[in-house]
Design an enzyme around this catalytic site. Structure first.
Site, mmCIF file in Angstrom:
data_model
loop_
_atom_site.group_PDB
_atom_site.id
_atom_site.type_symbol
_atom_site.label_atom_id
_atom_site.label_comp_id
_atom_site.label_asym_id
_atom_site.label_seq_id
_atom_site.Cartn_x
_atom_site.Cartn_y
_atom_site.Cartn_z
ATOM 1 N N LYS A 179 7.373 2.168 -4.864
ATOM 2 C CA LYS A 179 8.370 1.143 -4.572
ATOM 3 C C LYS A 179 9.163 0.801 -5.822
ATOM 4 C CE LYS A 179 7.826 -3.276 -4.656
ATOM 5 N NZ LYS A 179 7.408 -4.685 -4.452
ATOM 6 N N ASP A 197 9.309 -2.575 0.753
ATOM 7 C CA ASP A 197 8.583 -3.797 0.406
ATOM 8 C C ASP A 197 8.130 -4.460 1.709
ATOM 9 O OD1 ASP A 197 10.842 -4.936 1.487
ATOM 10 O OD2 ASP A 197 11.339 -6.151 -0.272
#
Length: 308
Positions: A179, A197
């Site tokens: 991420k 996320d």
């Protein structure tokens, strides 16, 4: 006298016989009615169940997903990363700090952090206790300090003090996962990436793009739906929508511009007036998360730490 008594007896017998016949007739009617009812119940029970709604084909889902992306592009033409940064190193550090806290809290904390440690070399040489005190507002400050010291030392020793522009290099740095790496690649290097996320994962599941929970699997599924050129901006648009309208606990369904495309419509408030009161950031007339937002951002800049 005997004749009268005989007549009375005959009349009583006739009356009793009539009563018996009536009783039998009533019982037969009731029995017939019960049989008819039972037959009807059996017939109703045996009736075929209603057919379930036709499942959406993969092609139909892809078309709907791409239309949602186009709609979001019109709703949020100013979508952007909501972390303040001036270079790849600042974005990398800010993204690591954003774990388990808000971008606003990170943006309020990083000015002092970068004033004290503007380069990887400076940060690698920091006194841990002093750094911990600076980043304390972001939470988990001891673990984050360890990660920042480790990644700064790695940048200094292995990459000449520069943030690498490859996913395989970034994920080797302490505290950096896919991420974080995709955030840095997409926004500091222009390399397309999908940032999964909590907001992104929640919305793509609500939209039935996938039912996967694992971020890596979600990333792979979504990457197969959209062209690579859309990945970075798609991430921003979905996250923007999740923060402003499609909230985790009470989505503002009644104020959602893409409600007709959402298979989960109705999970949140559907009354337009009540839903309008749930809107956040610029959609609700409030400050955003960045202290220094882009020039085209329509909302208010966030306040500095301690200013409100």
């Amino acid at each position: 006298m005997k004749a009268a008594k005989a007549a009375t007896t005959a009349k009583a017998a006739t009356t009793a016989e009539a009563a018996t016949t009536a009783t039998k007739a009533k019982a037969g009617t009731e029995s017939k009615a019960a049989a008819t009812t039972a037959k009807g119940a059996t017939t109703a029970k045996a009736a075929p169940p209603r057919k379930a709604p036709k499942a959406e084909s993969h092609l139909a889902m892809v078309r709907r997903a791409r239309r949602i992306n186009r709609e979001l592009a019109e709703i949020y033409p100013y979508a952007h990363p909501e972390l303040d940064f001036r270079n790849p190193f600042e974005l990398l550090v800010a993204t690591v700090l954003s774990a388990q806290t808000t971008d606003l809290r990170v943006n309020q904390t990083t000015p002092a952090l970068f004033a004290a440690y503007p380069t990887p070399e400076d940060m690698a040489a920091a006194v841990p206790e002093e750094m911990e005190e600076i980043i304390r507002p972001t939470g988990f400050f001891r673990a984050k300090t360890k990660s920042l010291l480790g990644l700064s030392a790695a940048l200094r020793d292995e990459f000449g003090g520069e943030v690498p522009g490859r996913l395989e290099d970034l994920v080797k740095l302490p505290g950096v996962g896919r991420k974080t790496a995709n955030v840095v690649l997409g926004n500091a290097f222009g390399v397309p990436g999908i940032t999964v996320d909590t907001h992104f994962g929640r919305l793509v599941r609500r939209w039935k793009w996938t039912d996967e929970e694992d971020p890596v699997k979600v990333e792979a599924v979504v990457a197969g739906i959209f062209p690579k050129s859309e990945w970075t901006m798609l991430s921003h648009r979905v996250v923007f929508h999740g923060r402003r309208i499609c909230h985790a606990r009470k989505p503002a369904c009644g104020a959602c511009p893409i409600a007709p495309l959402c298979p989960s419509y109705g999970e949140g408030e559907t009354d337009p007036e009540k839903a309008g009161k749930l809107l956040k950031y610029e959609m609700g007339g409030y400050p955003g998360q960045r202290l220094s937002p882009p020039a085209d951002y329509p909302g208010k800049p966030a306040p500095a730490l301690g200013a409100g």
